[in-house]
Design a protein around this motif. Structure first.
Motif, mmCIF file in Angstrom:
data_model
loop_
_atom_site.group_PDB
_atom_site.id
_atom_site.type_symbol
_atom_site.label_atom_id
_atom_site.label_comp_id
_atom_site.label_asym_id
_atom_site.label_seq_id
_atom_site.Cartn_x
_atom_site.Cartn_y
_atom_site.Cartn_z
ATOM 1 N N SER A 125 -11.399 2.987 1.781
ATOM 2 C CA SER A 125 -12.308 4.127 2.139
ATOM 3 C C SER A 125 -11.768 5.248 3.444
ATOM 4 N N GLN A 170 -9.479 7.332 2.252
ATOM 5 C CA GLN A 170 -10.576 8.919 1.467
ATOM 6 C C GLN A 170 -11.899 9.519 2.168
ATOM 7 N N GLU A 180 -11.211 13.503 2.449
ATOM 8 C CA GLU A 180 -12.250 14.628 2.111
ATOM 9 C C GLU A 180 -12.248 15.642 3.700
ATOM 10 N N TYR A 202 -4.263 9.264 -2.452
ATOM 11 C CA TYR A 202 -4.297 10.812 -0.902
ATOM 12 C C TYR A 202 -2.991 10.594 -0.220
#
Length: 338
Positions: free
Chosen positions: A65, A68, A72, A97
């Motif tokens: 996470s 991520q 982002e 990623y």
């Protein structure tokens, strides 16, 4: 020199990885540490590391996470994942990623050295980008300590140098401007919840972008000045007293932010502004001072002193002690005890 952030919730593993990175780097790498994903995310916004070494399974926010979230926000970074065997397939999901380095626990020093070497080869222009981010963070850290005119001049110089990248690297230019905007906007909203912060106009030319960032800087300067008027002396005293009492523990950034009733990201910047040190640096200084006392007042062995003051291993204690004091614990005891 580049910066590495180690995110791992198990103290002995985290300390071991930090120690190995320091030994591998031999002065060419700086390293910071986080005890969970939320701490790591807060420190990323303050330290802008070039490489993230992260466990997959962590409290607050797991490693995947975290990666991520970095992805982002288009924060340029290299990743090395450390994982237990049972989580290895889960860790490989991070390939989406751009993660290419995976290390199984327990981490082997030679494998870590090879992973760092491959990461450095793939960095490309990351070091150049990191230099811009470091300049930006130094500028932000100086707000409240330098005159507004000085901040505005330095902001103009920095943004102007980024704008010139459009002739050689347009994607880097766009990403740096977006990250700077996101960072300043976040700080303004942290200091003044509910404050509306406009975005950069899509059709803004270079002159408009320069004016936009100087206006953002003015708003941030105003809120920092208002915040400094409030009496925070009693809060920093409580925090420092807590550290002096509980220095043997594995004190986390999350724990201290909650103790001060602040967010992790705000507490990290606030504590550094108040003390001139990061939380980890301050805790280490307290531990080293306690170690000095034990070296002079007792006959305890180095490994016993390391354990008593909160260091996970004797080699780590010895390295930090020598870096701080200039001599090894044994030499300190010999010189000062005579």
């Amino acid at each position: 020199m580049y910066h590495i952030l180690v995110a791992e919730d198990e103290p002995w593993i985290r300390n071991s990885v930090v120690e190995m990175v320091n030994r591998i780097g031999e002065g060419t790498i700086t390293v910071s540490e986080a005890t969970n994903g939320e701490e790591a995310w807060a420190l990323i916004q303050e330290l802008w590391p070039t490489v993230l070494i992260t466990d997959i399974m962590m409290p607050k926010m797991d490693g995947l996470s975290l990666i991520q979230k970095i992805h982002e926000h288009d924060i340029p970074m290299m990743y090395i994942i450390i994982s237990g065997y049972d989580n290895f397939q889960y860790a490989q999901k991070a390939i989406h990623y751009g993660v290419t380095e995976y290390l199984l626990k327990p981490v082997d020093m030679d494998q870590l050295r090879e992973a760092l070497g491959r990461s450095e080869q793939r960095m490309g222009n990351l070091k150049e980008i990191s230099s811009y981010m470091s300049r930006f963070q130094q500028l932000v850290d100086a707000i409240g300590e330098n005159a507004p005119q000085t901040i505005n001049r330095k902001m103009s110089d920095l943004i102007d140098s980024v704008l010139k990248l459009k002739y050689i690297n347009p994607p880097v230019r766009r990403n740096l401007l977006r990250i700077f905007e996101w960072k300043i906007s976040g700080m303004v909203k942290e200091l003044s919840p509910g404050q509306f912060v406009p975005a950069i106009p899509a059709d803004a030319d270079d002159g408009a972008i320069l004016r936009y960032f100087n206006q953002l800087a003015d708003v941030l300067i105003m809120h920092v000045a208002e915040q400094s008027k409030s009496n925070t002396n009693h809060i920093i005293k409580r925090v420092c007293d807590f550290i002096h009492t509980h220095y043997k523990k594995d004190i986390s950034l999350t724990e201290m932010a909650q103790y001060a009733n602040m967010s992790i990201s705000y507490f990290s910047a606030w504590f550094k502004k108040c003390t001139g040190r990061t939380l980890v640096q301050y805790i280490q200084e307290v531990r080293i001072e306690k170690a000095k006392e034990l070296l002079l007042e007792t006959q305890l062995k180095n490994y016993e002193i390391a354990e008593r003051v909160g260091f996970a291993t004797q080699p780590y204690f010895t390295r930090v002690f020598k870096s701080s004091v200039g001599v090894s614990p044994n030499m300190f005891r010999k010189r000062m005890g005579s």
